[in-house]
Enzyme design. Sequence first.
Site, PDB file in Angstrom:
ATOM      1  CE  LYS A 162      -4.161  -1.829   0.215  1.00 20.79           C
ATOM      2  NZ  LYS A 162      -5.215  -1.576  -0.796  1.00 20.79           N
ATOM      3  CG  ASP A 190      -4.014  -0.611  -4.012  1.00 16.30           C
ATOM      4  OD1 ASP A 190      -4.301   0.387  -4.715  1.00 16.30           O
ATOM      5  OD2 ASP A 190      -4.865  -1.274  -3.396  1.00 16.30           O
ATOM      6  CD  GLU A 218      -5.268  -2.843  -6.704  1.00 16.55           C
ATOM      7  OE1 GLU A 218      -6.442  -2.941  -6.298  1.00 16.55           O
ATOM      8  OE2 GLU A 218      -4.346  -3.596  -6.309  1.00 16.55           O
ATOM      9  CG  ASP A 243      -9.457  -1.707  -6.801  1.00 19.65           C
ATOM     10  OD1 ASP A 243     -10.582  -2.220  -6.982  1.00 19.65           O
ATOM     11  OD2 ASP A 243      -8.925  -1.665  -5.689  1.00 19.65           O
ATOM     12  CE  LYS A 267     -10.380  -4.728  -4.476  1.00 18.69           C
ATOM     13  NZ  LYS A 267      -9.916  -3.531  -3.747  1.00 18.69           N
TER      14      LYS A 267
END
Length: 363
Positions: A162, A190, A218, A243, A267
Amino acid sequence: MRIREIKIGKVSIPLKKPFKTALRQVNSAEDIIIKVIADTDEIGYGNAPPTAVITGDSQDSVIAAIRDTIGPKLIGMDVDNIETIMTTIDTAMLHNNSAKAAVDIAVYDLFGKLHNIPLYKLFGGYCNRLTTDLTISVNAPDEMVRDSLEAVKDGFTELKLKVGTDVVLDIQRVKAIRQAVGNDVKLRLDANQGWKPKEAVRTIRRFEDMGLTIELIEQPVKAYDFEGLKYVTDHVETAIMADESAFGPYEVFQLLAMRACDLINIKLMKAGGLHNAIKIANLAETMGVECMMGCMLESKVGITAAASLSAGKRIVTKSDLDAAVLLAADPVIGGVSFVKNELLIPDAPGLGITAIEGWQEIK
């Protein structure tokens, strides 16, 4: 088999460590888990982790949407008529995708039990085991290095880092982790919408020039900025994955038509469940764009559903299904099992889930 009633409940599961991204910090998973009960007394399980900063859904809104609007429309419907049920869920109300996903998953679970087939086989049966990455929360570089080394020691060969809170720190974080874990571990970044387009390009080119061999980046820019996402994709060598931009089938169609990204992260909580996630996978396959199956902070109910679709579809080549690994306890009996960085998909009908310990019904 007809739907007789829907019961709504919740579980609260502490995390092993705080989950930190550029958007939020979470210390425990507060998941809604529903039971769709058939006239045969068979139960289908569904799951929704409220994620307001991404989907706009809170715990109260998920409960109200299922209890007051979606659920009543399904009572008495034949589970075999899955197309009509899914259309009813989709059209019951605008948005509220997490609530829709919970009901969708539970109905598919019942459908699999009705026909005595595991969902991964229903969705294509491509494989029955997956490799997942492990998420490393955004923290100071030395803490992220420690977490990364611990993950590698535990058998993970793919790490999702992250970033997105501070460009200078992001470079320090990634460089330190690459030096610590070596070159055999795949690193995925991400940014959770944390960079501006030109800033993202400069940062990613810096990663490239430093030889840090990042597998993919991402969601570098804001979810609504499709043009900015395309700008980043067109100006770097590293693969860019959508995403938050890739919410449902319509948004994914737009992204694919624009060639705005190299990869799509599916997702269930964004898409509104398995039915729409299948549409996304089929759109991506038509355009030759590979997908990752991702997750929010679902319990093992949602993870098993996502893993079943991921295992069923060949176009889903990557998995970010580590949420259950991040939890300090597992109240779900059945479903996927974990061996280091692998998820093993059960051959039991539906999701293969038989009970939820500590489930508290919400009236």
